[in-house]
Design an enzyme around this catalytic site. Structure first.
Site, short mmCIF file in Angstrom:
data_model
loop_
_atom_site.label_atom_id
_atom_site.label_comp_id
_atom_site.label_asym_id
_atom_site.label_seq_id
_atom_site.Cartn_x
_atom_site.Cartn_y
_atom_site.Cartn_z
N HIS A 4 12.02 5.25 0.90
CA HIS A 4 11.03 5.94 0.07
C HIS A 4 10.02 6.65 0.97
O HIS A 4 10.00 6.44 2.19
CB HIS A 4 10.36 4.98 -0.90
N HIS A 27 6.78 6.50 1.53
CA HIS A 27 5.53 5.93 2.00
C HIS A 27 5.59 5.92 3.53
O HIS A 27 6.63 5.63 4.12
CB HIS A 27 5.31 4.52 1.45
N ASP A 87 4.79 4.16 6.08
CA ASP A 87 5.25 3.08 6.94
C ASP A 87 6.77 2.93 6.92
O ASP A 87 7.31 2.04 7.59
CB ASP A 87 4.58 1.76 6.57
N HIS A 88 7.45 3.82 6.21
CA HIS A 88 8.91 3.79 6.17
C HIS A 88 9.57 5.06 6.69
O HIS A 88 10.79 5.08 6.86
CB HIS A 88 9.39 3.49 4.74
N HIS A 112 9.07 0.49 -7.39
CA HIS A 112 7.90 0.57 -6.52
C HIS A 112 6.99 1.67 -7.05
O HIS A 112 7.25 2.26 -8.10
CB HIS A 112 8.36 0.83 -5.08
N ASP A 128 10.82 -1.15 -0.39
CA ASP A 128 9.83 -2.01 -1.03
C ASP A 128 10.15 -2.12 -2.53
O ASP A 128 10.60 -1.14 -3.12
CB ASP A 128 8.44 -1.42 -0.87
N HIS A 166 8.73 -7.37 5.80
CA HIS A 166 7.67 -6.54 5.22
C HIS A 166 6.44 -7.39 4.89
O HIS A 166 5.84 -7.29 3.83
CB HIS A 166 8.17 -5.81 3.96
#
Length: 301
Positions: A60, A62, A64-65, A140, A210, A268
């Protein structure tokens, strides 16, 4: 099947922890899953060959990914990469990366392809003669997919003693390994099961990060060998998990138990906790076979 954890902590990189990224090697295929900041540094630390990465899966959008993706793509170009690279991710991933490459005037010389995802149903997004990859629709705050990696059944193994006993010519060996029976010159039919051994059971790996607690994924991941499931919070912060659409360690364990998976890997983690051992302790109150991901950890399955 080998899993190398490059990063497995939530939100932001810190001095000794990295956001989500991992390398899965299955049936001689290597896949990069998510690409948080610092991924290429972690690849070097863990001695993963850059040239072996031909497929990158982004769960996805976001940061941090995937904030490490543009840097890795650019480094590939600086290293004079020739192999094609395919990035799988949500609609928008192509626009984001192309804009950065355009404005920095650094479009790669190698073939860079994007497979953009938008379906809310599980679908096959990669397949070759050895491995199949499906999406796992997650819940999410933005459109998110997990990924199911399934090894294809290998060919059967010859029982050399039996093959020689029946004086089967070598030109028929491949047909036998493919599962076919053999008819001898005298007309006797020898069943394949007598001439071969069963191949090893194909392995499977499910990546789910997530996501909030989501029982709809259970039929997709049912009886996988290894499930990686996010555990951002402990049960004491269940209200935060619900608010942010993440999961607790206990919820991840409930999914693992209901799906009858063989092994659960947790990751995570929120950095609010003093020890990640707390996640394992909580999960094992529901499901016994629990491993803790940590940066640099390698698991053989």
């Amino acid at each position: 099947m080998q899993l190398t954890i490059l990063g497995c902590y939530a939100a932001t990189p810190r001095t000794f922890t990295n956001p989500t990224s991992q390398v899965l090697e299955i049936n001689n295929r290597l896949f990069l899953i998510d690409c948080g900041e610092g991924t290429q540094v972690q690849l070097r630390k863990n001695k993963v060959k850059f040239s072996a990465i031909n497929h990158i899966f982004i769960s996805h959008l976001h940061g941090d990914h995937f904030y490490g993706l543009i840097g890795l793509i650019s480094t590939f170009n600086l290293l004079s990469r020739n192999n094609p690279l395919t990035v799988y991710g949500p609609v928008g991933i192509k626009e984001i990366i192309k804009l950065q490459l355009k404005l920095s005037n650094s479009w790669p010389q190698y073939d860079l392809q994007f497979v953009e995802l938008s379906s809310n149903q599980s679908e096959v997004i990669f397949e070759d003669d050895k491995v199949l990859v499906k999406t796992i629709p997650l819940k999410h705050r933005v459109y998110t997919n997990g990924f199911l990696f399934q090894e294809k059944t290998k060919e059967r193994k010859l029982n050399i003693d039996k093959v020689q006993e029946y004086e089967v010519e070598k030109c028929y060996y491949q047909n036998i390994k493919n599962g076919k029976d053999i008819t001898l010159e005298d007309g006797r039919i020898i069943a394949n099961a007598e001439l071969t051994f069963d191949p090893p059971s194909p392995k499977s790996y499910a990546f789910c990060s997530d996501t909030m607690y989501n029982e709809s994924i259970i039929p997709i991941i049912n009886e996988v060998d290894v499930l990686y499931h996010e555990t951002t919070f402990l049960d004491s912060e269940e209200h935060l998990a619900e608010k942010t659409m993440h999961s607790t360690a206990k919820e991840a364990a409930r999914i693992a138990k209901q799906a009858n998976v063989k092994q659960l890997v947790l990751g995570h983690y929120s950095t609010r906790y003093d020890s990640i051992e707390l996640f394992k302790q909580e999960a094992q109150t529901v499901f016994e076979n629990v491993l803790l991901a940590d940066d640099g950890a390698e698991f053989q399955f």
